[in-house]
Design a protein around this motif. Structure first.
Motif, PDB file in Angstrom:
ATOM      1  N   GLY A 119       0.692  -1.196   0.123  1.00 38.19           N
ATOM      2  CA  GLY A 119      -0.102   0.068  -0.012  1.00 38.19           C
ATOM      3  C   GLY A 119       0.917   1.353   0.003  1.00 38.19           C
ATOM      4  N   ALA A 120       0.417   2.263  -0.707  1.00 33.54           N
ATOM      5  CA  ALA A 120       1.212   3.580  -0.796  1.00 33.54           C
ATOM      6  C   ALA A 120       0.183   4.679  -1.133  1.00 33.54           C
ATOM      7  CB  ALA A 120       2.312   3.338  -1.857  1.00 33.54           C
ATOM      8  N   ARG A 121       0.339   5.715  -0.407  1.00 27.80           N
ATOM      9  CA  ARG A 121      -0.575   7.008  -0.876  1.00 27.80           C
ATOM     10  C   ARG A 121      -0.103   8.237  -0.485  1.00 27.80           C
ATOM     11  NH1 ARG A 121      -4.393   8.838   3.049  1.00 27.80           N
ATOM     12  NH2 ARG A 121      -3.997   7.452   4.991  1.00 27.80           N
ATOM     13  N   SER A 122      -0.069   9.246  -1.212  1.00 21.77           N
ATOM     14  CA  SER A 122       0.336  10.745  -0.710  1.00 21.77           C
ATOM     15  C   SER A 122      -0.610  11.095   0.238  1.00 21.77           C
ATOM     16  CB  SER A 122       0.724  11.471  -1.997  1.00 21.77           C
ATOM     17  OG  SER A 122      -0.583  11.544  -2.563  1.00 21.77           O
ATOM     18  N   ILE A 123       0.160  11.829   1.178  1.00 28.04           N
ATOM     19  CA  ILE A 123      -0.974  12.326   2.099  1.00 28.04           C
ATOM     20  C   ILE A 123      -1.406  13.858   1.655  1.00 28.04           C
ATOM     21  CG2 ILE A 123      -1.404  12.944   4.597  1.00 28.04           C
ATOM     22  CD1 ILE A 123       0.440  10.588   5.136  1.00 28.04           C
ATOM     23  N   ASP A 124      -2.672  14.244   1.274  1.00 28.79           N
ATOM     24  CA  ASP A 124      -2.836  15.490   0.930  1.00 28.79           C
ATOM     25  C   ASP A 124      -2.070  15.919  -0.162  1.00 28.79           C
ATOM     26  OD1 ASP A 124      -5.015  15.422   2.762  1.00 28.79           O
ATOM     27  OD2 ASP A 124      -3.847  16.269   4.448  1.00 28.79           O
ATOM     28  N   THR A 125      -1.705  17.299   0.188  1.00 30.06           N
ATOM     29  CA  THR A 125      -0.883  18.104  -0.936  1.00 30.06           C
ATOM     30  C   THR A 125       0.832  18.059  -0.293  1.00 30.06           C
ATOM     31  OG1 THR A 125      -1.472  20.282   0.064  1.00 30.06           O
ATOM     32  CG2 THR A 125      -2.568  19.162  -2.000  1.00 30.06           C
ATOM     33  N   ALA A 126       0.786  17.794   0.988  1.00 32.75           N
ATOM     34  CA  ALA A 126       2.153  17.860   1.325  1.00 32.75           C
ATOM     35  C   ALA A 126       3.075  16.732   0.766  1.00 32.75           C
ATOM     36  CB  ALA A 126       2.031  17.579   2.868  1.00 32.75           C
ATOM     37  N   LEU A 127       4.567  16.800   1.077  1.00 33.09           N
ATOM     38  CA  LEU A 127       5.615  15.928   0.536  1.00 33.09           C
ATOM     39  C   LEU A 127       5.402  14.699   1.367  1.00 33.09           C
ATOM     40  CD1 LEU A 127       8.038  18.534  -0.460  1.00 33.09           C
ATOM     41  CD2 LEU A 127       6.463  17.225  -1.996  1.00 33.09           C
ATOM     42  N   TYR A 128       4.520  14.052   1.733  1.00 31.21           N
ATOM     43  CA  TYR A 128       4.359  13.049   2.624  1.00 31.21           C
ATOM     44  C   TYR A 128       3.539  11.851   2.085  1.00 31.21           C
ATOM     45  CZ  TYR A 128       5.749  15.924   6.612  1.00 31.21           C
ATOM     46  OH  TYR A 128       6.473  16.843   7.513  1.00 31.21           O
ATOM     47  N   TRP A 129       4.043  10.578   2.238  1.00 32.14           N
ATOM     48  CA  TRP A 129       3.880   9.356   1.581  1.00 32.14           C
ATOM     49  C   TRP A 129       3.513   8.402   2.801  1.00 32.14           C
ATOM     50  CZ3 TRP A 129       2.464   7.834  -3.199  1.00 32.14           C
ATOM     51  CH2 TRP A 129       2.868   8.904  -4.193  1.00 32.14           C
TER      52      TRP A 129
END
Length: 95
Positions: free
Chosen positions: A77-87
């Motif tokens: 599983g992988a997803r970016s969190i909102d528009t920040a540079l976090y995964w």
């Protein structure tokens, strides 16, 4: 002078070799591949990492899996969190 040149070349070759072997974990694609290789699951690792790309997130979880003693990992599983540079990324790890 020749001895110094030879020493420099050997030192450079050693450095290249050590950098290539520093990341010894291998990503596998699916559970069928793990079954064919007779890999034993060690569980799951997850992390939230501050990176710009999915490839960087995969590299980060691979490093975490290697620290946990794994020789193989499979991203589950992988997803970016909102528009920040976090995964947020998770992987099953194998030995």
């Amino acid at each position: 002078m020749k001895a110094m040149k030879l020493f420099s070349m050997l030192a450079a070759a050693f450095l290249v070799f050590s950098l290539n072997s520093a990341y010894a974990i291998t990503e596998i694609i699916n559970t069928e591949q793990a079954e064919k290789m007779n890999l034993a699951s060690l569980g799951v690792v997850s992390d939230t990492v501050r990176v710009e790309t999915l490839d960087q997130a995969v590299q980060a979880i691979g490093e975490k899996a290697e620290k946990a003693g794994a020789t193989y990992f499979r991203v589950i599983g992988a997803r970016s969190i909102d528009t920040a540079l976090y995964w947020r990324i998770s992987a099953e790890i194998y030995k």
